[in-house]
Each structure stands twice: as C-alpha cells, then as structure tokens.
Enzyme design. Structure first.
Site, PDB file in Angstrom:
ATOM      1  N   SER A   1       0.868  -1.177   0.000  1.00  0.00           N
ATOM      2  CA  SER A   1       0.000   0.000   0.000  1.00  0.00           C
ATOM      3  C   SER A   1       0.902   1.223   0.000  1.00  0.00           C
ATOM      4  CB  SER A   1      -0.853  -0.015   1.279  1.00  0.00           C
ATOM      5  OG  SER A   1      -1.465   1.239   1.495  1.00  0.00           O
TER       6      SER A   1
ATOM      7  N   TYR B   1      -2.088  -1.710  10.591  1.00  0.00           N
ATOM      8  CA  TYR B   1      -2.126  -1.691   9.116  1.00  0.00           C
ATOM      9  C   TYR B   1      -0.826  -1.189   8.486  1.00  0.00           C
ATOM     10  CZ  TYR B   1      -3.944  -1.413   4.415  1.00  0.00           C
ATOM     11  OH  TYR B   1      -4.124  -1.603   3.065  1.00  0.00           O
TER      12      TYR B   1
END
Ligand code: NAG
Ligand code: NAG
Length: 302
Positions: free
Chosen positions: A153, A165
C-alpha cells in the site's frame, strides 16, 4: 525509459493456457476482480476466499476453468490444505503465480486507543499470513520459476495512522525485498503493488467508523478528556471515503502486468493519488510529510 520503449514492457510470457495462478482474498475487491480478469484471459485461476459466499459469488461470475477454495491465512492447517489442492491442480508444471492479496484494515486509528491485540489482529492477516502462505507455496513456485505478487500500500511507504495496518504493509515491503533477492537465483520474480486509496472492503468507512467507536467507547474517561469532547464526533466527519477511487481495475492491471509481462516491475504504484502525492511525499524528509499530515488533519486536533 518506459516512454521510449513501450513494446519492451508489454512483451508477454507465453502459454497462458498452461499457467496457474493462486490468489488470496478473492471474496471482493482487488482479488475478486483479478480472478475474473485472469480467468477471462485464459489462465487457470485458483481463487482463495475466506467465506462460502465469496466463493459462490466468484464461481457464478467466472468460467468453469476457475476453481475456488476456502482459506484462512492465519490458520496453518488451512494453508496446508490449500497447498495440497493447488498441488493436485498444477501437477508437474508447478505454480506460475501467487498473489498475496488478502488483507484487513481494522482496527485502525490513534495509537493510544489500541491494545496489543488490536495490532496483532491485523499483523496476523496482512504480514504473518503473507509470509506463511509464501513459505508454504514456495516449492510449487520454484518448480514453475514463477512469480510472487504482494499487495502492500502507499501506507507501506508512509505511516499515516496507528494500529497494525501501516506496520503490516511496511513489513510486506521488507519481506518482498528480501524474498526477491533470495529467490532471484531460482528464477522467481517478486513484485510489490502499492495502491493508493481505492473503494474496497479495506477502506469501507462504515466498518472503520464502527470500530473507531468501539475503541473510543472503552477508553478511560481521563484519556477521552485529553482529546476533548468533540474529537470523536469530528473524526467521524473526516471522510477518507471521499478520496477513494472506485476504479479498482487500475490495481488489477498492475497485478496482471506483474504476472504476465516478460519483464515485470519490482514496484507498481496504482492510482493518481499514489503516483502524484503519496509516493513522491514518501521520498521527502519526514519533517515535510509530518507537516502535510498536520495540514490534512488540521481540523482534527486533540
Ligand atoms: C482463522 O483462523 C484463526 C486461527 O485458527 C481463528 O482464530 C479465526 O477465527 C479464523 N477466522 C475465520 C474467519 O474463520
Ligand atoms: C461534524 O459534523 C457535525 C454535524 O454533522 C458538525 O456539528 C460539526 O461541526 C462537524 N465538525 C467539523 C470539524 O466539521
């Protein structure tokens, strides 16, 4: 060089009809679309879903060539069963492609609101899951001199928020870099996909907000007081959903290139926000990115 040698980068590998690709997280989002896309191109797709419903939806939308199976990437035995059935499917050819796409975002939010298990819940899926799936599938990939495609990401380049995350995505970047160097002598290529913000289950604002409420509600009163009365309500207005692109095919096209191009790239950034903002920002000194985050969140200060 891409501008001047477009043909070089669009050379395809031969024999799609002989190649098998295993994709995790095919219930929805990038995984679901990629499975259908590769199926349409004639590759043999084995699509791993977490839920029966995800598998049924995909089966209904794809050709009879596509196979689904149930996989929980945090469960070693479940991964073992997936390897066994993929091994039967591919035979002596081995596995051409492994796409580590399964991931979750929540719990995500301010670090102080988290407990340790909020971090591990996400790390277990997004990082340890990727590592274990890769390790268990390596023998099959080696046989085919195949490809590994890992979904990181832009948050694997810039840590924008607390929780597991960003950590997990930084971990995926590091794991992929080591894997690429270690497996290079064996002809295995490793690519990293770095999407910006896209509309998928990972960015579903209702789920993120509901979980933020859970975190906020259980905070001791003195901690809540330190953020101020309106902080939580204001954070609900701060809608990352508005910035999410609905065109997730930008991401699956990068994945397809990594799997089918003769010369796959090491890193793919997908989406204009990634290309023009997040990735360039990640190259600037931390004081610059810190300043941008203050601007971005200026209405939301404790
Ligand atoms: C996945 O496996 C883990 C470990 O075995 C288990 O705790 C978890 O509940 C499973 N998740 C699902 C959705 O089945
Ligand atoms: C958030 O929304 C509420 C009502 O919807 C409004 O009263 C409040 O001023 C908003 N906060 C900010 C920071 O925009």
């Amino acid at each position: 060089s891409r501008l001047y040698l477009p043909g070089f980068y669009s050379y395809k590998v031969d024999g799609f009809s002989q190649k098998h690709v295993f994709i995790t997280g095919c219930d929805s989002g990038f995984g679901h679309l990629l499975a259908r896309q590769l199926d349409g191109k004639g590759l043999h797709v084995v699509a791993a879903c977490l839920t029966e419903k995800g598998a049924a939806d995909l089966t209904a939308a794809a050709s009879s060539r596509l196979k689904t199976l149930l996989l929980n990437v945090t469960d070693s035995a479940s991964i073992g069963r997936a390897v066994e059935s993929v091994s039967k499917e591919v035979g002596e050819r081995g596995l051409w492609g492994l796409v580590n796409n399964a991931g979750r975002s929540v719990p995500i939010g301010p670090t102080e609101w988290m407990k340790l298990e909020d971090f591990t819940k996400v790390l277990d899926v997004n990082l340890i899951g990727v590592i274990e799936v890769t390790l268990q599938f390596l023998p099959l990939l080696k046989k085919a001199q195949g490809r590994v495609v890992n979904v990181a990401s832009v948050l694997g380049r810039l840590s924008l928020t607390g929780g597991g995350y960003c950590l997990s995505k930084w971990g995926v970047e590091a794991f992929s870099d080591s894997l690429r160097r270690d497996m290079h002598p064996f002809g295995i290529k490793v690519s990293i996909i770095e999407p910006g913000f896209f509309k998928t289950a990972v960015t579903r604002l209702d789920l993120i907000e509901a979980d933020l409420r859970r975190l906020w509600t259980r905070l001791p009163q003195d901690v809540k007081d330190s953020y101020g009365e309106t902080y939580f309500d204001d954070s609900q207005n701060f809608s990352m959903g508005l910035l999410c692109s609905p065109d997730i095919s930008k991401v699956t096209r990068c994945m397809e290139h990594a799997l089918t191009a003769r010369f796959p790239r090491t890193r793919y950034s997908a989406g204009w926000d990634a290309k023009l903002f997040w990735i360039p920002l990640s190259y600037l000194p931390s004081c610059v990115s810190d300043f941008f985050f203050v601007l971005l969140l200026f209405s939301l200060q404790p």
